[in-house]
Design a protein around this motif. Structure first.
Motif, PDB file in Angstrom:
ATOM      1  N   ALA A 147       0.835  -1.196   0.000  1.00  0.00           N
ATOM      2  CA  ALA A 147       0.000   0.000   0.000  1.00  0.00           C
ATOM      3  C   ALA A 147       0.873   1.249   0.000  1.00  0.00           C
ATOM      4  O   ALA A 147       1.919   1.293   0.652  1.00  0.00           O
ATOM      5  CB  ALA A 147      -0.923   0.016   1.221  1.00  0.00           C
ATOM      6  N   TYR A 148       0.396   2.262  -0.717  1.00  0.00           N
ATOM      7  CA  TYR A 148       1.108   3.533  -0.776  1.00  0.00           C
ATOM      8  C   TYR A 148       0.094   4.672  -0.799  1.00  0.00           C
ATOM      9  O   TYR A 148      -0.682   4.812  -1.749  1.00  0.00           O
ATOM     10  CB  TYR A 148       1.993   3.588  -2.018  1.00  0.00           C
ATOM     11  N   ASN A 149       0.068   5.424   0.277  1.00  0.00           N
ATOM     12  CA  ASN A 149      -0.813   6.595   0.387  1.00  0.00           C
ATOM     13  C   ASN A 149      -2.284   6.262   0.106  1.00  0.00           C
ATOM     14  O   ASN A 149      -3.007   7.069  -0.485  1.00  0.00           O
ATOM     15  CB  ASN A 149      -0.360   7.717  -0.551  1.00  0.00           C
ATOM     16  N   ASP A 158      14.100 -11.411  -7.279  1.00  0.00           N
ATOM     17  CA  ASP A 158      15.086 -10.459  -7.794  1.00  0.00           C
ATOM     18  C   ASP A 158      14.520  -9.052  -7.946  1.00  0.00           C
ATOM     19  O   ASP A 158      15.256  -8.072  -7.882  1.00  0.00           O
ATOM     20  CB  ASP A 158      15.585 -10.910  -9.167  1.00  0.00           C
ATOM     21  N   SER A 159      13.230  -8.943  -8.196  1.00  0.00           N
ATOM     22  CA  SER A 159      12.605  -7.646  -8.482  1.00  0.00           C
ATOM     23  C   SER A 159      12.770  -6.678  -7.319  1.00  0.00           C
ATOM     24  O   SER A 159      12.659  -7.074  -6.158  1.00  0.00           O
ATOM     25  CB  SER A 159      11.120  -7.836  -8.782  1.00  0.00           C
ATOM     26  N   ARG A 160      13.014  -5.419  -7.661  1.00  0.00           N
ATOM     27  CA  ARG A 160      13.207  -4.398  -6.641  1.00  0.00           C
ATOM     28  C   ARG A 160      12.374  -3.141  -6.872  1.00  0.00           C
ATOM     29  O   ARG A 160      12.473  -2.188  -6.106  1.00  0.00           O
ATOM     30  CB  ARG A 160      14.696  -3.987  -6.587  1.00  0.00           C
ATOM     31  N   ASP A 161      11.560  -3.110  -7.920  1.00  0.00           N
ATOM     32  CA  ASP A 161      10.890  -1.860  -8.261  1.00  0.00           C
ATOM     33  C   ASP A 161       9.368  -1.972  -8.305  1.00  0.00           C
ATOM     34  O   ASP A 161       8.681  -1.577  -7.383  1.00  0.00           O
ATOM     35  CB  ASP A 161      11.422  -1.339  -9.603  1.00  0.00           C
ATOM     36  N   GLY A 162       8.844  -2.526  -9.392  1.00  0.00           N
ATOM     37  CA  GLY A 162       7.407  -2.500  -9.589  1.00  0.00           C
ATOM     38  C   GLY A 162       6.713  -3.813  -9.296  1.00  0.00           C
ATOM     39  O   GLY A 162       7.145  -4.589  -8.447  1.00  0.00           O
ATOM     40  N   GLY A 201       9.018   1.142  -2.980  1.00  0.00           N
ATOM     41  CA  GLY A 201       8.424   0.515  -4.151  1.00  0.00           C
ATOM     42  C   GLY A 201       7.648  -0.749  -3.835  1.00  0.00           C
ATOM     43  O   GLY A 201       7.912  -1.417  -2.840  1.00  0.00           O
ATOM     44  N   PRO A 202       6.689  -1.089  -4.708  1.00  0.00           N
ATOM     45  CA  PRO A 202       5.827  -2.248  -4.451  1.00  0.00           C
ATOM     46  C   PRO A 202       6.561  -3.576  -4.432  1.00  0.00           C
ATOM     47  O   PRO A 202       6.192  -4.477  -3.684  1.00  0.00           O
ATOM     48  CB  PRO A 202       4.801  -2.193  -5.591  1.00  0.00           C
ATOM     49  N   ALA A 203       7.611  -3.732  -5.258  1.00  0.00           N
ATOM     50  CA  ALA A 203       8.334  -5.008  -5.258  1.00  0.00           C
ATOM     51  C   ALA A 203       8.960  -5.269  -3.893  1.00  0.00           C
ATOM     52  O   ALA A 203       8.881  -6.382  -3.358  1.00  0.00           O
ATOM     53  CB  ALA A 203       9.414  -5.012  -6.348  1.00  0.00           C
ATOM     54  N   ASN A 204       9.571  -4.245  -3.319  1.00  0.00           N
ATOM     55  CA  ASN A 204      10.178  -4.413  -1.999  1.00  0.00           C
ATOM     56  C   ASN A 204       9.124  -4.633  -0.924  1.00  0.00           C
ATOM     57  O   ASN A 204       9.343  -5.394   0.027  1.00  0.00           O
ATOM     58  CB  ASN A 204      11.048  -3.204  -1.663  1.00  0.00           C
TER      59      ASN A 204
END
Length: 250
Positions: free
Chosen positions: A14-16, A176-180, A73-76
């Motif tokens: 979740a973000y904002n 491996d993903s770190r962004d989206g 970010g959502p991936a993290n």
């Protein structure tokens, strides 16, 4: 599984979202009948979602709000949530209400029956996408159907984030993903390369009724393409996948 261990851990990045997450949580707790824990993961303690979720949690002990320490970010956030999950099955679903929470039980049961990844598919018979950006939808549909047809991926909707995973599988191969939101296609492609079963059920995806989407199409397309190409490779072992991750410093 012990008597008090949940059967499914539900991860919600979740973000904002703030108060917009309340009806999503209402529907989720009304819909999910399996014993569960619900982990709402934010990037920052100052996110307005934190207060809302913690207030909600006063009356709902299955709900926790976690502050991600892996990076923004959502991936993290998803990585952090799965790492914290207690259950043998983890379901990732969105905070914007686009996913049909009534399907969480069915997705979780498929993993309990032995699949590594169970996908909610917009692009199989009985599935549908209602609303959303046209270009994003076209790219997602093309990617999903071509991966199903040519890479034998096991689902027509590899890019959808609404999936259930075996937590032991995820922890074995890593993320491996770190962004989206490319985690969905990454883990599906890894299951395919390991020759592990992937299953799908139809879903109807509805564009969020309130708030603003945080999906960044142009920025994240290259990251999706990496895993699209990866899906076409030959069979790998878990050790080989871990070695690839170590080589890239993940």
């Amino acid at each position: 599984m012990t008597a008090d261990e949940p059967r499914v851990s539900i991860i919600i990045p979740a973000y904002n979202e703030g108060k917009h997450i309340v009806p999503v949580l209402d529907r989720l707790f009304e819909s999910v009948h399996l014993s569960c824990e619900v982990l709402v993961v934010v990037d920052d303690e100052a996110d307005p979602t934190v207060t809302v979720v913690r207030d909600y949690g006063q009356a709902e002990p299955r709900l926790r709000c976690l502050v991600n320490t892996y990076g923004p970010g959502p991936a993290n956030a998803i990585r952090f949530g799965i790492a914290a999950a207690v259950a043998k099955v983890a379901v990732v679903t969105m905070a914007d209400g686009c996913d049909d929470s009534r399907q969480i039980d069915d997705l979780a049961r498929l993993v309990e029956r032995g699949v590594a990844v169970a996908a909610a598919s917009r692009y199989m018979a009985g599935g549908q996408q209602v609303g959303g950006p046209l270009v994003k939808g076209m790219l997602s549909r093309t990617a999903g159907r071509s991966l199903r047809l040519f890479a034998r991926l096991g689902t027509r909707d590899a890019t959808n984030s609404f999936k259930a995973y075996s937590t032991s599988f995820v922890r074995e191969v890593g993320i491996d993903s770190r962004d989206g939101f490319e985690i969905g296609i990454e883990l599906t492609a890894k299951a395919k390369r390991l020759r592990l079963p992937v299953a799908e059920i139809p879903t109807i995806w509805l564009d969020r009724p309130t708030g603003v989407s945080n999906f960044k199409v142009a920025e994240w397309i290259p990251k999706y393409l990496r895993w699209y190409r990866f899906a076409f490779g030959g069979r790998l072992t878990p050790e080989q996948i871990r070695a690839r991750r170590a080589k890239k410093g993940r």
